[in-house]
Design a protein around this motif. Structure first.
Motif, mmCIF file in Angstrom:
data_model
loop_
_atom_site.group_PDB
_atom_site.id
_atom_site.type_symbol
_atom_site.label_atom_id
_atom_site.label_comp_id
_atom_site.label_asym_id
_atom_site.label_seq_id
_atom_site.Cartn_x
_atom_site.Cartn_y
_atom_site.Cartn_z
ATOM 1 N N UNK A 167 20.564 73.089 31.326
ATOM 2 C CA UNK A 167 20.436 73.371 32.757
ATOM 3 C C UNK A 167 20.320 72.065 33.538
ATOM 4 N N UNK A 168 21.171 71.896 34.528
ATOM 5 C CA UNK A 168 21.089 70.713 35.386
ATOM 6 C C UNK A 168 19.883 70.884 36.309
ATOM 7 N N UNK A 169 18.912 69.971 36.223
ATOM 8 C CA UNK A 169 17.667 70.132 36.967
ATOM 9 C C UNK A 169 17.489 69.091 38.060
ATOM 10 N N UNK A 170 18.336 68.068 38.091
ATOM 11 C CA UNK A 170 18.147 67.035 39.101
ATOM 12 C C UNK A 170 19.449 66.299 39.365
ATOM 13 N N UNK A 171 19.700 65.996 40.645
ATOM 14 C CA UNK A 171 20.782 65.102 41.037
ATOM 15 C C UNK A 171 20.391 64.460 42.361
ATOM 16 N N UNK A 172 20.158 63.127 42.340
ATOM 17 C CA UNK A 172 19.808 62.373 43.537
ATOM 18 C C UNK A 172 20.887 61.338 43.809
ATOM 19 N N UNK A 173 21.116 61.052 45.079
ATOM 20 C CA UNK A 173 22.156 60.082 45.435
ATOM 21 C C UNK A 173 21.552 58.846 46.087
ATOM 22 N N UNK A 174 22.198 57.693 45.850
ATOM 23 C CA UNK A 174 21.756 56.429 46.427
ATOM 24 C C UNK A 174 22.946 55.498 46.564
ATOM 25 N N UNK A 175 22.726 54.355 47.221
ATOM 26 C CA UNK A 175 23.780 53.375 47.446
ATOM 27 C C UNK A 175 23.558 52.146 46.570
ATOM 28 N N UNK A 176 24.609 51.712 45.875
ATOM 29 C CA UNK A 176 24.587 50.486 45.093
ATOM 30 C C UNK A 176 24.804 49.287 46.015
ATOM 31 N N UNK A 177 24.528 48.064 45.534
ATOM 32 C CA UNK A 177 24.775 46.875 46.365
ATOM 33 C C UNK A 177 26.225 46.740 46.805
ATOM 34 N N UNK A 178 27.153 47.213 45.997
ATOM 35 C CA UNK A 178 28.572 47.240 46.368
ATOM 36 C C UNK A 178 29.276 48.228 45.442
ATOM 37 N N UNK A 179 30.517 48.575 45.764
ATOM 38 C CA UNK A 179 31.282 49.530 44.961
ATOM 39 C C UNK A 179 31.783 48.848 43.699
ATOM 40 N N UNK A 180 31.481 49.457 42.568
ATOM 41 C CA UNK A 180 31.781 48.830 41.279
ATOM 42 C C UNK A 180 32.093 49.904 40.255
ATOM 43 N N UNK A 181 32.846 49.515 39.202
ATOM 44 C CA UNK A 181 32.986 50.387 38.048
ATOM 45 C C UNK A 181 31.717 50.254 37.210
ATOM 46 N N UNK A 182 30.912 51.301 37.189
ATOM 47 C CA UNK A 182 29.656 51.305 36.435
ATOM 48 C C UNK A 182 29.874 52.213 35.229
ATOM 49 N N UNK A 183 30.362 51.628 34.161
ATOM 50 C CA UNK A 183 30.810 52.450 33.037
ATOM 51 C C UNK A 183 29.651 53.057 32.253
ATOM 52 N N UNK A 184 28.568 52.319 32.098
ATOM 53 C CA UNK A 184 27.470 52.778 31.251
ATOM 54 C C UNK A 184 26.152 52.332 31.879
ATOM 55 N N UNK A 185 25.040 52.782 31.329
ATOM 56 C CA UNK A 185 23.734 52.415 31.855
ATOM 57 C C UNK A 185 22.716 52.465 30.724
ATOM 58 N N UNK A 186 21.443 52.261 31.039
ATOM 59 C CA UNK A 186 20.411 52.206 30.013
ATOM 60 C C UNK A 186 19.247 53.108 30.421
ATOM 61 N N UNK A 187 18.587 53.681 29.408
ATOM 62 C CA UNK A 187 17.432 54.547 29.627
ATOM 63 C C UNK A 187 16.362 54.187 28.605
ATOM 64 N N UNK A 188 15.121 54.094 29.056
ATOM 65 C CA UNK A 188 13.977 53.912 28.159
ATOM 66 C C UNK A 188 13.112 55.165 28.230
ATOM 67 N N UNK A 189 11.956 55.109 27.602
ATOM 68 C CA UNK A 189 11.083 56.279 27.585
ATOM 69 C C UNK A 189 10.691 56.708 28.994
#
Length: 460
Positions: free
Chosen positions: A196-218
């Motif tokens: 179940x999708x429980x969250x989706x928030x939107x924000x602005x990056x410093x500039x438009x970029x290809x953001x292929x991957x990201x990182x998550x910790x605990x």
């Protein structure tokens, strides 16, 4: 296939599409561990029709390759991901979409152009084919029958979500979000363990970029925004939609997973590009991320359209001091072997890891890909490698635990390898902590699995 298409490097050799959909048993040399009961799924671009030029590898139709293993045997099955784009082009018998919007067929206008070709994973009881410009696409795990887009995500989703091994949550993001394509808008989202999708928030990056991957910790999420920039205006002028602009610098946004996007803190570092991190974790007030860092973005041109420079990647460790006043990221090189597609034991994702594996390249002229499989033990500092024969190339290695309760790194490593001299592919299975010994089993396919991007193991 016309002359221009034949010259495209992404449509020749093992980049060339394989357009048949097949289902057959695969002979095994050696002994496939009987405990391996499940399927290795891989995905990659595989255009069903000769594409409209210019064509880039990243934009071919998705095809899933499944290697089903049970009782020491392997069965292979491959199917196209039947996206709306693929079905529309199949209806008209030709390519309609193009990475150059000026060259697209009018029939493509106002129709979805998603290709679902970048990653494939299991979450919430669903097999999802992913590509960062569109919704996740659901497929049947056993038959690979297409089921359609998961519209509950309300927009595009990264091809690299992270699954928390403790909570079962799938954490994800999206870039290019908003009414205009190639924008600086991004999203942060969470899918519960039940899908179940429980969250989706939107924000602005410093500039438009290809953001292929990201990182998550605990407890944190990290969004890298690096200067492989996106520009609709540039594309409409006939320039590259994505291009290298190092003068913009690199940023990584950090926020708590239980926080709000308004709290993102932007750290910075010198220009570089990361397609794939190995893993990230936290210790006290510091966050750590092991990532494959390029000096320039590979495979893409400069903003003026000129060819990009040769790119070199190394495994580095980023350190973020959350308690410090500085927003600078500390960068340390931790391995000097050129590599990509880093992976850890999935049970250690978001937590500190001891073992890591990746595809590497020891000889630049040996293959059009990666010729070596590497294992790093971060506790001992020992690196061991298995080097392929000249002309062969490996896919991303994928770790499979020996059991749910086995110690970290105790299990097998799987990799699909192209045999260049024979123009066909094999599935290799290694003892994960002894890759230098060579594979314990080899499933020998009679045909090629084209170069692709990512894959994951799914227990059955």
């Amino acid at each position: 296939m016309d002359g221009d298409v034949r010259l495209n490097p992404y449509l020749s050799g093992n980049f060339a599409p394989v357009r048949s959909e097949d289902d057959f048993d695969v002979p095994v040399r050696g002994e496939l561990p009987r405990e391996l009961r499940g399927a290795l799924f891989r995905i990659g671009p595989n255009p069903q029709f000769d594409p409209i030029e210019p064509h880039h590898w990243f934009f071919g139709d998705g095809m899933v390759h499944g290697f089903y293993m049970e009782d020491g045997k392997v069965r292979y099955r491959n199917r196209y991901v039947r996206t709306p784009k693929l079905e529309l082009e199949r209806e008209h018998g030709r390519a309609l979409f193009s990475i150059d919007p000026r060259r697209a067929d009018p029939l493509a206008f106002d129709n979805e152009g998603g290709v679902a070709n970048t990653n494939v994973l299991w979450h919430g009881g669903k097999l999802l084919a992913l590509e960062e410009g569109h919704h996740p696409f659901e497929m049947d795990r056993d038959t690979l029958e297409s089921r359609g887009y998961a519209r509950s995500y309300r927009g595009n989703v990264t091809a690299h979500p992270k699954i928390d091994p403790v909570t079962g949550e799938m954490i994800w993001f999206a870039y290019g979000v908003g009414p205009m394509p190639l924008s600086a808008g991004m999203s942060y989202g969470v899918t519960a363990a039940d899908g179940t999708v429980v969250q989706r928030q939107e924000f602005q990056a410093p500039y438009a970029s290809m953001v292929h991957d990201f990182m998550v910790t605990e407890n944190h999420v990290l969004f890298p925004v690096m200067p492989l920039t996106a520009s609709l205006e540039r594309a409409m002028r006939g320039g590259p939609a994505f291009a290298w602009e190092p003068e913009k610098g690199s940023y990584v946004g950090v926020m708590r997973r239980d926080g709000d996007v308004s709290s993102i803190r932007w750290f910075n570092t010198e220009a570089g590009y990361v397609f794939h991190p190995m893993n990230a974790w936290e210790e006290g007030d510091k966050l750590y991320a092991d990532v494959m860092l390029y000096n320039v973005a590979p495979l893409f041109p400069n903003a003026d359209g000129s060819p990009g420079e040769d790119a070199v990647s190394q495994l580095v460790r980023w350190t973020f001091d959350l308690a410090g006043a500085s927003d600078a990221i500390k960068v340390e090189v931790i391995d000097d072997l050129r590599g990509e597609f880093p992976r850890v034991d999935p049970r250690r994702e978001t937590r500190r890891h001891r073992h890591g594996w990746y595809a590497a390249n020891r000889g630049p002229d040996r293959a059009p890909g990666f010729d070596t499989i590497a294992h790093l033990d971060f506790a001992t500092g020992r690196r061991q490698v298995f080097e392929l024969a000249a002309g062969d190339a490996t896919s991303e290695p994928v770790f499979v635990p020996r059991s749910a309760v086995a110690p970290e790194g105790d299990g097998w490593l799987t990799a699909v390898v192209w045999r260049g001299a024979e123009d066909r592919s094999d599935l290799l299975v290694f003892e994960a902590q002894d890759v230098a010994k060579g594979p314990v089993a080899v499933a020998e396919l009679p045909r090629r699995v084209p170069f692709g991007f990512h894959g994951n193991w799914v227990g059955l």
